[in-house]
Design an enzyme around this catalytic site. Structure first.
Site, PDB file in Angstrom:
ATOM      1  N   HIS A   1    -112.176 -29.024  44.436  1.00 15.19           N
ATOM      2  CA  HIS A   1    -111.964 -30.173  44.170  1.00 15.19           C
ATOM      3  C   HIS A   1    -112.095 -30.859  45.029  1.00 15.19           C
ATOM      4  O   HIS A   1    -112.204 -30.763  45.912  1.00 15.19           O
ATOM      5  CB  HIS A   1    -110.098 -30.360  43.687  1.00 15.19           C
ATOM      6  CG  HIS A   1    -109.118 -29.818  44.907  1.00 15.19           C
ATOM      7  ND1 HIS A   1    -108.279 -31.122  45.426  1.00 15.19           N
ATOM      8  CD2 HIS A   1    -108.986 -28.345  45.841  1.00 15.19           C
ATOM      9  CE1 HIS A   1    -108.001 -30.496  46.748  1.00 15.19           C
ATOM     10  NE2 HIS A   1    -107.743 -29.246  46.652  1.00 15.19           N
TER      11      HIS A   1
ATOM     12  N   CYS B   1    -107.606 -23.613  43.635  1.00 13.87           N
ATOM     13  CA  CYS B   1    -107.729 -23.860  45.307  1.00 13.87           C
ATOM     14  C   CYS B   1    -105.494 -23.647  44.608  1.00 13.87           C
ATOM     15  O   CYS B   1    -105.054 -24.114  43.773  1.00 13.87           O
ATOM     16  CB  CYS B   1    -107.403 -25.578  45.523  1.00 13.87           C
ATOM     17  SG  CYS B   1    -106.666 -26.081  47.095  1.00 13.87           S
TER      18      CYS B   1
ATOM     19  N   ASP C   1    -104.053 -25.922  46.050  1.00 13.08           N
ATOM     20  CA  ASP C   1    -103.695 -27.060  46.080  1.00 13.08           C
ATOM     21  C   ASP C   1    -102.436 -27.770  44.382  1.00 13.08           C
ATOM     22  O   ASP C   1    -102.695 -27.203  43.510  1.00 13.08           O
ATOM     23  CB  ASP C   1    -104.709 -28.403  46.047  1.00 13.08           C
ATOM     24  CG  ASP C   1    -104.035 -30.111  46.266  1.00 13.08           C
ATOM     25  OD1 ASP C   1    -104.541 -30.383  47.327  1.00 13.08           O
ATOM     26  OD2 ASP C   1    -103.400 -30.475  45.249  1.00 13.08           O
TER      27      ASP C   1
ATOM     28  N   CYS D   1    -110.014 -32.001  49.451  1.00 14.78           N
ATOM     29  CA  CYS D   1    -109.062 -30.552  49.688  1.00 14.78           C
ATOM     30  C   CYS D   1    -108.871 -30.294  51.262  1.00 14.78           C
ATOM     31  O   CYS D   1    -109.802 -30.302  51.683  1.00 14.78           O
ATOM     32  CB  CYS D   1    -110.423 -29.574  48.710  1.00 14.78           C
ATOM     33  SG  CYS D   1    -109.753 -27.478  49.283  1.00 14.78           S
TER      34      CYS D   1
ATOM     35  N   ARG E   1    -102.321 -30.370  43.016  1.00 17.22           N
ATOM     36  CA  ARG E   1    -102.313 -31.207  42.252  1.00 17.22           C
ATOM     37  C   ARG E   1    -103.459 -30.604  41.158  1.00 17.22           C
ATOM     38  O   ARG E   1    -103.639 -31.377  40.359  1.00 17.22           O
ATOM     39  CB  ARG E   1    -103.009 -32.214  42.442  1.00 17.22           C
ATOM     40  CG  ARG E   1    -101.846 -32.845  44.023  1.00 17.22           C
ATOM     41  CD  ARG E   1    -102.712 -34.400  44.409  1.00 17.22           C
ATOM     42  NE  ARG E   1    -103.237 -33.391  45.511  1.00 17.22           N
ATOM     43  CZ  ARG E   1    -104.067 -34.036  47.005  1.00 17.22           C
ATOM     44  NH1 ARG E   1    -103.866 -35.523  47.116  1.00 17.22           N
ATOM     45  NH2 ARG E   1    -104.874 -32.673  47.126  1.00 17.22           N
TER      46      ARG E   1
HETATM   47 ZN   LIG Z   1    -107.580 -27.101  47.469  1.00 14.55          ZN
END
Ligand SMILES: [Zn+2]
Length: 211
Positions: free
Chosen positions: A98, A42, A44, A101, A46
């Site tokens: 994750h 992803c 993302d 999400c 993090r």
């Molecule tokens: Zn995500």
């Protein structure tokens, strides 16, 4: 000093530190990359693969998009996979979702957006396919995290269904697919699928995708 100057200073400090640890670090990195792993994760901020796997540069070939999807119409993802499998000859492709999400949560609260909505259509379909499982969970976070897991398994099936991957197995290339989930609250990765290394393994994964 503005924020971007701070980033450039961080980069300069990092480069000096790497060179102090190993004077040949950049000379070796500049020659070639030889990663054994391809990561589909992803976007993302993090879930940065090199960071959570504690790997130095050169070890992992990366493609990221919202909610770590493998879409047969996504030439960006397909070109990354073709390069990874046939030029870099990676041995493992990891699809990693994750918890928490935002892309997955969009499948529950469809945002008003031009591009995100069509991108998450596939996740919406997975949500509908597993409606009874998801509805049985009591809280919103559990439902979202369970859909993240189901999405990873479905993306492994999508990956295995690609001719790029099937041809690699027919040619007896050493290639395994792995579906993982990363827990933002603990920093720990969990294996959801085991190694998927053949067409017969893929049949089992497909069976998990249907309710
Ligand atoms: Zn995500």
């Amino acid at each position: 000093m503005n924020d971007l100057e701070d980033l450039l200073q961080r980069n300069s400090n990092w480069a000096k530190s790497r060179k102090n640890e190993d004077s040949e670090f950049f000379a070796a990195a500049a020659k070639q990359q030889n990663p054994e792993y391809c990561w589909i994760g992803c976007s993302d901020s993090r879930v940065s693969p090199s960071q959570i796997l504690d790997l130095p540069p050169g070890n992992i070939f990366v493609h990221r998009n919202i909610a770590n999807q493998v879409n047969v119409n996504d030439i960006n993802c397909l070109s990354v996979l073709e390069y990874a499998i046939y030029f870099l000859e990676v041995k493992h492709i990891i699809v990693c979702g994750h918890t928490g999400c935002g892309g997955i949560e969009s499948a529950f609260n469809k945002p008003s957006s031009k591009f995100i909505n069509p991108w998450i259509d596939n996740i919406l379909k997975i949500r509908i396919d597993h409606k009874s499982d998801l509805d049985a969970l009591s809280c919103k976070a559990e439902r979202s995290n369970r859909l993240s897991e189901l999405n990873v398994v479905n993306q492994i099936a999508n990956l295995g269904n690609l001719s790029l991957v099937k041809d690699a197995w027919i040619k007896k290339l050493d290639l395994s697919l792995h579906g993982w989930i990363y827990n933002l609250s603990t920093g720990i990765l969990r294996d959801l699928t085991g190694a998927v290394s053949s067409l017969s393994d893929l049949i089992f994964i497909r069976s998990l995708c249907t309710n």
